[in-house]
Design a protein around this motif. Structure first.
Motif, short mmCIF file in Angstrom:
data_model
loop_
_atom_site.label_atom_id
_atom_site.label_comp_id
_atom_site.label_asym_id
_atom_site.label_seq_id
_atom_site.Cartn_x
_atom_site.Cartn_y
_atom_site.Cartn_z
N LEU A 170 125.51 142.01 70.67
CA LEU A 170 124.55 141.55 70.37
C LEU A 170 123.70 141.93 70.58
O LEU A 170 122.57 142.33 71.05
N LEU A 171 122.58 141.57 69.56
CA LEU A 171 121.28 142.30 69.19
C LEU A 171 120.23 141.01 69.47
O LEU A 171 120.28 139.67 68.43
N ASN A 223 116.72 133.31 72.19
CA ASN A 223 117.41 134.45 71.15
C ASN A 223 118.72 134.62 71.43
O ASN A 223 119.68 134.62 71.19
N LEU A 224 118.72 135.90 72.15
CA LEU A 224 119.71 136.01 72.76
C LEU A 224 120.75 135.98 73.68
O LEU A 224 122.12 135.49 73.44
N GLN A 225 120.07 134.90 74.29
CA GLN A 225 120.76 134.02 75.42
C GLN A 225 122.14 132.62 74.26
O GLN A 225 123.11 132.36 74.12
N LYS A 226 121.05 131.61 72.97
CA LYS A 226 121.61 131.16 72.43
C LYS A 226 122.41 132.33 71.72
O LYS A 226 124.36 131.82 71.36
N LYS A 227 122.94 133.69 71.12
CA LYS A 227 124.04 134.44 70.62
C LYS A 227 124.78 134.80 71.68
O LYS A 227 126.37 134.36 70.86
N ILE A 228 124.68 134.68 72.61
CA ILE A 228 125.47 134.38 73.86
C ILE A 228 126.38 133.85 74.02
O ILE A 228 127.80 133.07 73.98
N ASN A 229 125.94 132.16 73.68
CA ASN A 229 126.68 131.06 74.09
C ASN A 229 127.30 130.47 72.43
O ASN A 229 128.26 129.92 72.93
N LEU A 267 128.79 133.10 71.07
CA LEU A 267 130.27 133.75 71.08
C LEU A 267 131.00 134.04 72.19
O LEU A 267 132.06 133.34 72.02
N ARG A 268 130.32 132.21 73.25
CA ARG A 268 131.03 132.11 74.49
C ARG A 268 132.22 130.84 74.14
O ARG A 268 132.83 130.74 74.16
N LYS A 269 131.68 129.85 72.85
CA LYS A 269 131.85 128.76 72.06
C LYS A 269 133.05 129.57 71.21
O LYS A 269 134.70 129.04 71.23
N TYR A 270 133.15 130.88 70.30
CA TYR A 270 133.57 131.00 70.07
C TYR A 270 135.55 131.59 70.89
O TYR A 270 136.33 131.48 70.00
N PHE A 271 134.99 132.13 71.74
CA PHE A 271 136.06 132.75 72.61
C PHE A 271 137.13 131.57 73.34
O PHE A 271 137.82 131.48 73.03
N GLU A 272 136.15 130.36 73.94
CA GLU A 272 137.36 129.25 73.94
C GLU A 272 137.64 128.49 72.75
O GLU A 272 138.99 128.14 73.79
N ASP A 273 136.88 128.57 71.49
CA ASP A 273 137.53 127.96 70.62
C ASP A 273 139.22 128.95 70.11
O ASP A 273 140.23 128.23 69.27
N ASN A 274 139.25 130.07 70.30
CA ASN A 274 140.49 130.36 69.88
C ASN A 274 141.49 131.69 71.51
O ASN A 274 141.97 132.33 71.14
N PHE A 275 140.97 131.02 72.92
CA PHE A 275 141.35 131.20 73.75
C PHE A 275 142.03 132.32 74.47
O PHE A 275 143.10 133.00 74.73
N LEU A 276 140.58 132.74 74.06
CA LEU A 276 140.24 134.48 73.91
C LEU A 276 138.99 134.52 75.93
O LEU A 276 139.17 133.99 75.57
N TRP A 324 126.82 133.96 80.98
CA TRP A 324 128.28 133.13 80.33
C TRP A 324 128.84 132.60 80.97
O TRP A 324 129.80 132.35 81.86
N GLY A 325 128.54 130.94 80.43
CA GLY A 325 128.11 129.83 81.67
C GLY A 325 127.81 130.03 82.14
O GLY A 325 126.96 129.85 81.98
N GLN A 326 128.20 129.70 83.45
CA GLN A 326 127.33 129.56 84.55
C GLN A 326 127.83 131.14 84.97
O GLN A 326 127.57 131.51 86.70
N LEU A 327 128.21 132.41 84.25
CA LEU A 327 128.24 133.59 85.14
C LEU A 327 127.23 134.68 85.15
O LEU A 327 127.12 134.33 83.77
N PRO A 328 126.59 134.69 85.59
CA PRO A 328 125.40 136.21 85.52
C PRO A 328 125.80 137.26 85.19
O PRO A 328 126.91 137.46 85.21
N LEU A 329 125.75 137.57 83.96
CA LEU A 329 125.61 138.71 83.13
C LEU A 329 125.08 139.91 83.81
O LEU A 329 124.00 139.37 84.47
N THR A 330 125.17 141.00 84.53
CA THR A 330 124.89 142.50 85.02
C THR A 330 124.09 142.72 83.75
O THR A 330 124.32 143.37 82.38
N ILE A 331 122.74 143.60 84.43
CA ILE A 331 121.82 143.62 83.51
C ILE A 331 121.96 145.37 83.65
O ILE A 331 121.61 146.21 84.92
#
Length: 314
Positions: free
Chosen positions: A235-236, A242-248, A250-259, A285-292
């Motif tokens: 994701l760019l 803007n990046l956080q919105k795209k992560i959100n 993608l996360r919803k897509y994962f949840e909807d498809n049980f990924l 990623w939800g409540q999980l902070p992502l590693t930079i």
């Protein structure tokens, strides 16, 4: 004029629909004279009562006459209109399609049906490229632009743009399941659910993976399967928000498809011209902070924070 009635369109009519879409309003109190010897008795129009014809636009002005059906509550605007309606009670269908076995009780329905064969769509939306074979379909479509939802649910606050959508919604309250499987006791509230269920009996798997021979009866199963081929996703984002919105998304897509996200491989890298990481550079990623990270290997190519002059990647 014996056996006739004069019907007036309401002066409040803003526009009417013709073969070329919306047309100018009818002149105030322009009238339609009807002559017929067909049976049918007249009654006074109640205030606000709308025309019963699917293709009629507008309403008849208060104080004019309707013709009552002796078999139901239908009221026609002329003896001819009533006669056409009464055929539905006796299942009379004198009008036949010259292209197929379709038959109907009135000529206007036949004209609309013929457009299935001719592909003719004479009713055009004035706001977009939409065209339809019948004016009633255009009326429903226009509500996409106006936002009008005139059909109200009597059980909740739901509103619909057309009667069929309201009928489907009502089954949420009534628990009605009118669609039955011919092979088992399964029943569904909607026809598409029954269509999906029938695949259990037929063994048909109409949905295919784009990368291998895998097939499934449900599209969601194919989506889950295809993610096994797509191990890495990039994701760019042009900014932190803007990046956080795209992560959100993608996360919803994962949840909807049980990924499930592979947390060990999921990193954020900030491309910068120089300087240090800002304290506000945090993504979740939800409540999980992502590693930079300052470097990342993708498809055998190593990326570093100095590879680009701008942008953020996940």
């Amino acid at each position: 004029m014996a056996g006739g009635t004069t019907a007036y369109y309401s002066s409040q009519l803003a526009a009417r629909i013709g073969p070329q879409g919306l047309m100018p309003p009818l002149p105030q109190h322009s009238h339609i004279q009807a002559n017929s010897n067909e049976e049918g008795h007249s009654s006074q129009v109640s205030p606000g009562l709308e025309s019963q014809s699917a293709d009629s636009i507008g309403s008849i002005s208060q104080g004019e006459k309707f013709y009552d059906c002796p078999h139901c509550n239908f009221q026609g605007i002329s003896p001819r209109h009533l006669s056409s309606h009464k055929r539905k009670h006796f299942r009379k269908k004198p009008y036949a399609c010259i292209y197929c076995e379709y038959r109907c009780s009135d000529s206007s329905s036949l004209d609309i049906h013929k457009r299935v064969h001719t592909r003719e769509k004479p009713f055009a939306c004035p706001h977009c490229d939409y065209k339809s074979a019948g004016s009633s379909s255009l009326i429903v479509h226009l509500r996409v632009h106006t936002g009008e939802r005139p059909y109200l649910c009597e059980h909740c606050d739901y509103k619909a743009a057309d009667s069929s959508s309201l009928a489907r919604h009502r089954r949420v309250h009534t628990k009605e399941k009118p669609f039955s499987c011919p092979m088992c006791d399964y029943k569904a509230a909607h026809s598409n659910n029954l269509t999906r269920h029938l695949l259990v009996h037929t063994g048909e798997k109409p949905f295919s993976c784009r990368f291998c021979d895998y097939k499934a009866a449900q599209y969601s199963l194919v989506v889950q399967h295809e993610m096994r081929h797509l191990d890495d996703i990039v994701l760019l984002g042009e900014s932190k928000i803007n990046l956080q919105k795209k992560i959100n998304v993608l996360r919803k897509y994962f949840e909807d498809n049980f990924l499930t996200l592979n947390q060990s491989k999921s990193k954020v890298m900030v491309f910068r011209n120089g300087g240090r990481k800002a304290r506000s550079d945090v993504w979740f990623w939800g409540q999980l902070p992502l590693t930079i990270t300052s470097k990342y290997t993708y498809l055998g190519y190593q990326l570093t924070a100095s590879n680009s002059t701008g942008g953020k990647a996940f």
